[in-house]
Design a protein around this motif. Structure first.
Motif, mmCIF file in Angstrom:
data_model
loop_
_atom_site.group_PDB
_atom_site.id
_atom_site.type_symbol
_atom_site.label_atom_id
_atom_site.label_comp_id
_atom_site.label_asym_id
_atom_site.label_seq_id
_atom_site.Cartn_x
_atom_site.Cartn_y
_atom_site.Cartn_z
ATOM 1 N N LEU A 94 140.746 -52.744 -49.347
ATOM 2 C CA LEU A 94 139.636 -53.191 -48.505
ATOM 3 C C LEU A 94 140.028 -53.155 -47.034
ATOM 4 N N VAL A 95 141.240 -53.598 -46.717
ATOM 5 C CA VAL A 95 141.709 -53.634 -45.328
ATOM 6 C C VAL A 95 141.881 -52.227 -44.772
ATOM 7 N N VAL A 96 142.685 -51.393 -45.461
ATOM 8 C CA VAL A 96 142.964 -50.051 -44.937
ATOM 9 C C VAL A 96 141.720 -49.179 -44.955
ATOM 10 N N ASN A 97 140.864 -49.364 -45.955
ATOM 11 C CA ASN A 97 139.642 -48.571 -46.017
ATOM 12 C C ASN A 97 138.674 -48.959 -44.913
ATOM 13 N N SER A 98 138.681 -50.232 -44.528
ATOM 14 C CA SER A 98 137.835 -50.665 -43.409
ATOM 15 C C SER A 98 138.268 -49.997 -42.107
ATOM 16 N N ILE A 99 139.570 -49.958 -41.869
ATOM 17 C CA ILE A 99 140.085 -49.276 -40.674
ATOM 18 C C ILE A 99 139.774 -47.785 -40.739
ATOM 19 N N GLY A 123 149.397 -52.097 -39.893
ATOM 20 C CA GLY A 123 150.682 -52.299 -40.561
ATOM 21 C C GLY A 123 151.353 -53.603 -40.170
ATOM 22 N N ILE A 124 151.217 -53.966 -38.907
ATOM 23 C CA ILE A 124 151.824 -55.215 -38.412
ATOM 24 C C ILE A 124 151.043 -56.438 -38.887
ATOM 25 N N LEU A 125 149.738 -56.313 -38.972
ATOM 26 C CA LEU A 125 148.874 -57.466 -39.225
ATOM 27 C C LEU A 125 148.434 -57.641 -40.673
ATOM 28 N N ASP A 154 145.312 -68.124 -58.489
ATOM 29 C CA ASP A 154 145.472 -67.598 -59.848
ATOM 30 C C ASP A 154 146.367 -66.360 -59.917
ATOM 31 N N TYR A 155 146.763 -65.795 -58.752
ATOM 32 C CA TYR A 155 147.651 -64.623 -58.748
ATOM 33 C C TYR A 155 148.284 -64.459 -57.371
ATOM 34 N N GLU A 156 149.465 -63.838 -57.329
ATOM 35 C CA GLU A 156 150.179 -63.591 -56.073
ATOM 36 C C GLU A 156 149.642 -62.317 -55.406
ATOM 37 N N TYR A 157 149.317 -62.413 -54.125
ATOM 38 C CA TYR A 157 148.720 -61.283 -53.411
ATOM 39 C C TYR A 157 149.617 -60.692 -52.311
ATOM 40 N N VAL A 158 150.779 -61.273 -52.062
ATOM 41 C CA VAL A 158 151.625 -60.817 -50.947
ATOM 42 C C VAL A 158 152.645 -59.794 -51.447
ATOM 43 N N TYR A 159 152.436 -58.518 -51.060
ATOM 44 C CA TYR A 159 153.331 -57.410 -51.424
ATOM 45 C C TYR A 159 153.575 -56.559 -50.172
ATOM 46 N N PRO A 160 154.557 -56.918 -49.331
ATOM 47 C CA PRO A 160 154.749 -56.254 -48.032
ATOM 48 C C PRO A 160 155.016 -54.751 -48.117
ATOM 49 N N VAL A 161 155.920 -54.314 -49.013
ATOM 50 C CA VAL A 161 156.268 -52.882 -49.099
ATOM 51 C C VAL A 161 155.049 -52.077 -49.518
ATOM 52 N N PHE A 162 154.334 -52.562 -50.518
ATOM 53 C CA PHE A 162 153.117 -51.877 -50.959
ATOM 54 C C PHE A 162 152.112 -51.765 -49.816
ATOM 55 N N GLY A 163 151.944 -52.856 -49.056
ATOM 56 C CA GLY A 163 151.001 -52.842 -47.941
ATOM 57 C C GLY A 163 151.334 -51.775 -46.911
ATOM 58 N N VAL A 186 149.175 -48.346 -45.941
ATOM 59 C CA VAL A 186 148.763 -48.130 -44.542
ATOM 60 C C VAL A 186 149.178 -46.737 -44.069
ATOM 61 N N VAL A 187 150.414 -46.343 -44.340
ATOM 62 C CA VAL A 187 150.916 -45.021 -43.910
ATOM 63 C C VAL A 187 150.122 -43.909 -44.595
ATOM 64 N N ALA A 188 149.842 -44.079 -45.887
ATOM 65 C CA ALA A 188 149.110 -43.061 -46.637
ATOM 66 C C ALA A 188 147.730 -42.816 -46.032
ATOM 67 N N HIS A 189 147.016 -43.871 -45.729
ATOM 68 C CA HIS A 189 145.659 -43.709 -45.193
ATOM 69 C C HIS A 189 145.664 -43.352 -43.701
ATOM 70 N N ALA A 190 146.741 -43.640 -43.013
ATOM 71 C CA ALA A 190 146.892 -43.135 -41.641
ATOM 72 C C ALA A 190 146.986 -41.611 -41.666
ATOM 73 N N LEU A 191 147.729 -41.073 -42.644
ATOM 74 C CA LEU A 191 147.834 -39.623 -42.796
ATOM 75 C C LEU A 191 146.464 -39.005 -43.090
ATOM 76 N N TYR A 192 145.679 -39.703 -43.897
ATOM 77 C CA TYR A 192 144.326 -39.212 -44.192
ATOM 78 C C TYR A 192 143.501 -39.115 -42.906
#
Length: 496
Positions: free
Chosen positions: A262-267, A317-319, A333-342, A346-352
Motif C-alpha cells: 500500500l505504501v510503495v504503490n501509493s508513491i 525507504g527512510i520513512l 494480532d500479528y507482527e508488521y515490522v520487517y525492515p529488510v523486506f520494506g 521500495v528498491v524494486a518499485h523504484a526501479l519500476y
C-alpha cells in the motif's frame, strides 16, 4: 485547447487524483484491519489479486487501442476513430464473457483450495462481490475512457474517478462505523464505481460524432494480441508475490505484504500521475513526425522522472518502517515490522518507476510485439525466484524476486528505446543511474540523525517533513553538479 494546455490539465488532474487515492487508500485498509482483522484483510487482498487478471482489459488491449487512436485523432479522421471504437467494444464484450466464466470458476474453486477458517459461502460471496467491483472499475465504458485519454482529455476521466473515490471512501467508512459485514461494504463500493462509465458515455457522445454502425472490412487495431500478452505478463508480475504467499504461507503474512505494498504503490501512483499526459503527447509528436521536439521533450522528461524517483523513494525507504510502526500500533494480532523486506520492496518499485519514461515512449510508438518477450521473461523471473526463495526467506524471498525481475526489464527498455526509437547511446541512461546512486547514498547519510520522537502520526509527519526537505536539498545540489543545464531550463519551462 493546445496540447501543452492539455498536458498541464492532465498532469494536474492525475496528481490530484493520485494524492486523493493515496490518502483514501491509506485510510480504508486500516479501517478494514481494525474492524475485520488481519486475516480477513489478507483474504480480501488475496482474492483481489486472483481477480486482477480483469485489469488487462484496460492496460493490455487498452494500451494498443490508445496507440491506434493517436494517428486518426491527429488527422481528425472520424471514420477511422469510429472503426477503432467499434472493434474495441466488440473485443471487450468477448473478453468480458470469458472473465465472467473465470469468476464463476474462481467462486467454486477458491474457497475449496484455500485454507481459511471462514465458510464456503463467506469466501465465495467475497469472490463474487470483488469480481463485480473489478468489472465496475475496469470493464464498463472502457473504450470511451481510452478515447478521451488518447485525445489528451484524460483529465475528464481523472476528475470523474476522483469524485467516485471520495464518495466511496465516505460511504465505506460509514458502513464500517455501523458494523456492516465486509460483503455489504464491498458490494456498495462496487455500485458506486458504476457512476464512471455513465459519465464517460455522456461526454463522448457530446464531443465526438462517432459512427458506430459502419461495417468493419479490415481489423483497425493492430498488435491487439501482443498487447494482451504483454499485460498478462504484467498482471502475473504484479500478482506473483501475493499468490505465492497465499499458496506457501498464511493470510496474515499476505496482510503484512499488502500494508507495505500500500505504501510503495501509493508513491508509485503519485509518480505515474506525472507521466499520465506524456504518452498521448509523445504519440501525437510521433504521428506528426516531430522527432526533434520529441527528443528535446524526452530528455527533460527522463531527467525529471529520475530526479523525482530518487527523492520520493529514498524518502519512502527512510520513512516506511516508522510509518508501519505508527500505522499498526493498535494492531496486536500479528507482527508488521520487517525492515529488510520494506527496503527491498521500495528498491524494486523504484526501479519500476525509473523505467516509466522509456516504457511510455515505447507504448506511444506502438512497439508491443517487439517488446513482448521481455515482459514474459520479467514475469517468469519473478515467479521462479519467488517460489524458490519463499519457503526459506518468506517476505524477503518474494521481494527479491520482484527486485531482480524489475531490474532486468528496466535495463532492457532503456536499451530498446536507444536502439529503436530515439537512436542514442546508453551512456545517457548509465549516467542517470550513477547520479541516482550518488543522490540516494548522500540522502541516506544526511538523514541518519532524524528519528521518530514518539509513536504518533504527528511525530511521523514532523519526521517526514525533515526527511523530505533534506533529501530535496541534497538532490538539488547533486543535480547542480551533473545536470546544470537541465536544472536551469526546467523551472523556466514550468513558468512558461
Amino acid at each position: 485547447m493546445t496540447r501543452k494546455q492539455k498536458l498541464i490539465l492532465n498532469t494536474a488532474s492525475s496528481l490530484i487524483h493520485q494524492l486523493i487515492t493515496v490518502v483514501c487508500g491509506i485510510i480504508l485498509p486500516r479501517a478494514y484491519i481494525a474492524s475485520f482483522g488481519s486475516e480477513v484483510n489478507g483474504l480480501v487482498a488475496s482474492i483481489t489479486q486472483f481477480i486482477s487478471i480483469i485489469t488487462f482489459l484496460e492496460l493490455g488491449v487498452g494500451a494498443v487501442v490508445q496507440a491506434a487512436l493517436y494517428f486518426p485523432l491527429a488527422k481528425k479522421e472520424t471514420e477511422e476513430i469510429s472503426r477503432i471504437i467499434i472493434s474495441s467494444n466488440r473485443f471487450f464484450k468477448k473478453i468480458g464473457g470469458i472473465l465472467i466464466l473465470y469468476s464463476l470458476v474462481l467462486f467454486f474453486l477458491y474457497p475449496m483450495l484455500i485454507d481459511t477458517t471462514h465458510s464456503f459461502f463467506y469466501t465465495g460471496s467475497l469472490v463474487a462481490i470483488l469480481a463485480l467491483s473489478a468489472f465496475a472499475q475496469y470493464f464498463f465504458g472502457i473504450s470511451y475512457q481510452l478515447l478521451l485519454q488518447a485525445d489528451q482529455l484524460a483529465f475528464v476521466a481523472l476528475l470523474t474517478n476522483t469524485v467516485t473515490v471520495i464518495i466511496n471512501t465516505i460511504v465505506v467508512l460509514l458502513l464500517i462505523k455501523y458494523e456492516k459485514s465486509v460483503q455489504i461494504v464491498k458490494l456498495v463500493s462496487s455500485m458506486i464505481f458504476l457512476i464512471r462509465p455513465i459519465i464517460f458515455q455522456i461526454v463522448v457522445k457530446k464531443r465526438y460524432r462517432l459512427q458506430l454502425s459502419i461495417p468493419l472490412h479490415v481489423e483497425p487495431i493492430k498488435q491487439k494480441w501482443n498487447g494482451i500478452a504483454q499485460h498478462i505478463a504484467s498482471v502475473v508480475l504484479n500478482s506473483t508475490d501475493i499468490v505465492v504467499l497465499t499458496v506457501f504461507s498464511s493470510f496474515s503474512l499476505v496482510s503484512v505484504y499488502s500494508v507495505y505494498y500500500l505504501v510503495v504503490n501509493s508513491i508509485k501512483k503519485i509518480l505515474i500521475s506525472f507521466t499520465s499526459g506524456f504518452q498521448a503527447l509523445f504519440g501525437n509528436m510521433l504521428s506528426n513526425n516531430e522527432l526533434s521536439k520529441l527528443n528535446q521533450a524526452f530528455e527533460k522528461f527522463e531527467w525529471i522522472m529520475h530526479t523525482f524517483v530518487t527523492i520520493f523513494f529514498t524518502c519512502t525507504g527512510i520513512l516506511i518502517i516508522p510509518f508501519i510502526i505508527v500505522y499498526t500500533a493498535t494492531i496486536t494480532d500479528y507482527e508488521y515490522v520487517y525492515p529488510v523486506f520494506g527496503i527491498l520492496l521500495v528498491v524494486a518499485h523504484a526501479l519500476y518507476c525509473i523505467r516509466l519514461p522509456y516504457n511510455q515512449l515505447v507504448l506511444a510508438a506502438g512497439h508491443f510485439k517487439e517488446t513482448q518477450t521481455s515482459a514474459i521473461i520479467e514475469a517468469s523471473i519473478n515467479i521462479v525466484i519467488s517460489i524458490v526463495l519463499v519457503q526459506a526467506y518468506g517476505l524477503i524471498g518474494v521481494a527479491l524476486g520482484t527486485l531482480v525481475a524489475m531490474l532486468y526489464r528496466t535495463v532492457y527498455l532503456a536499451w530498446y528505446l536507444s536502439k529503436n526509437i530515439i537512436k542514442r547511446t546508453l551512456r545517457h541512461f548509465y549516467l542517470h543511474i550513477v547520479v541516482d546512486a550518488i543522490s540516494v547514498v548522500t540522502m541516506v547519510c544526511a538523514t541518519q540523525w532524524i528519528t521518530l520522537s514518539s509513536i504518533s502520526f504527528f511525530a511521523w509527519f514532523v519526521m517526514a517533513l525533515k526527511v523530505v526537505l533534506i533529501c530535496s536539498i541534497v538532490s538539488f545540489l547533486v543535480n547542480a553538479v551533473f545536470y546544470p543545464r537541465l536544472l536551469k531550463a526546467i523551472p523556466k519551462g514550468i513558468m512558461r
